[in-house]
Design a protein around this motif. Structure first.
Motif, short mmCIF file in Angstrom:
data_model
loop_
_atom_site.label_atom_id
_atom_site.label_comp_id
_atom_site.label_asym_id
_atom_site.label_seq_id
_atom_site.Cartn_x
_atom_site.Cartn_y
_atom_site.Cartn_z
N ALA A 34 50.58 -14.69 -72.14
CA ALA A 34 51.00 -15.98 -72.67
C ALA A 34 52.42 -15.89 -73.23
CB ALA A 34 50.03 -16.46 -73.74
N GLU A 35 52.73 -14.80 -73.91
CA GLU A 35 54.09 -14.61 -74.44
C GLU A 35 55.10 -14.52 -73.31
OE1 GLU A 35 54.39 -11.31 -77.13
OE2 GLU A 35 52.87 -12.13 -78.48
N ALA A 36 54.75 -13.79 -72.26
CA ALA A 36 55.67 -13.64 -71.12
C ALA A 36 55.87 -14.97 -70.42
CB ALA A 36 55.12 -12.60 -70.14
N GLU A 37 54.81 -15.74 -70.26
CA GLU A 37 54.93 -17.04 -69.62
C GLU A 37 55.78 -17.98 -70.47
OE1 GLU A 37 50.87 -18.16 -68.89
OE2 GLU A 37 50.73 -16.86 -67.13
N ALA A 38 55.64 -17.91 -71.79
CA ALA A 38 56.45 -18.74 -72.67
C ALA A 38 57.92 -18.35 -72.57
CB ALA A 38 55.96 -18.62 -74.12
N ALA A 39 58.19 -17.05 -72.52
CA ALA A 39 59.58 -16.59 -72.38
C ALA A 39 60.15 -17.02 -71.04
CB ALA A 39 59.65 -15.08 -72.54
N ALA A 40 59.34 -16.95 -69.99
CA ALA A 40 59.81 -17.34 -68.66
C ALA A 40 60.08 -18.84 -68.57
CB ALA A 40 58.78 -16.94 -67.60
N ALA A 41 59.44 -19.62 -69.43
CA ALA A 41 59.64 -21.06 -69.42
C ALA A 41 60.74 -21.51 -70.39
CB ALA A 41 58.33 -21.76 -69.77
#
Length: 85
Positions: A45-52
């Motif tokens: 979830a953290e990685a997806e948030a950073a990617a967005a």
């Protein structure tokens, strides 16, 4: 530690201990698997948030461009640049 189980859990424990492992071993494994799954989900979830996040994406692109340049590793001794300690 004492836990209360239901029939479904009792059945699962019976199956998981059929190979000779103790209930304690199976429960310890289950707790660790649940913990690792939760941490993996959190990190994803953290990685997806950073990617967005446009600011994070721009920073990553800038770092990649800098690292891809011809002189990105020029200041490291040759052995370090080659991956040697």
């Amino acid at each position: 530690m004492t836990i209360r189980t239901d029939p479904e859990t009792d059945s699962a424990l019976a199956e998981l201990t059929r190979d000779g492992r103790s209930k304690s071993d199976v429960i310890r494994e289950a707790v660790l698997l649940a913990y690792r799954h939760r941490e993996s989900t959190r990190l994803r979830a953290e990685a997806e948030a950073a990617a967005a996040d446009p600011a994070d994406v721009a920073e990553i692109r800038a770092i990649r461009e800098e690292m891809d340049g011809d002189g990105a590793w020029w200041s490291l001794p040759a052995t370090r640049a080659a991956g040697c300690p």
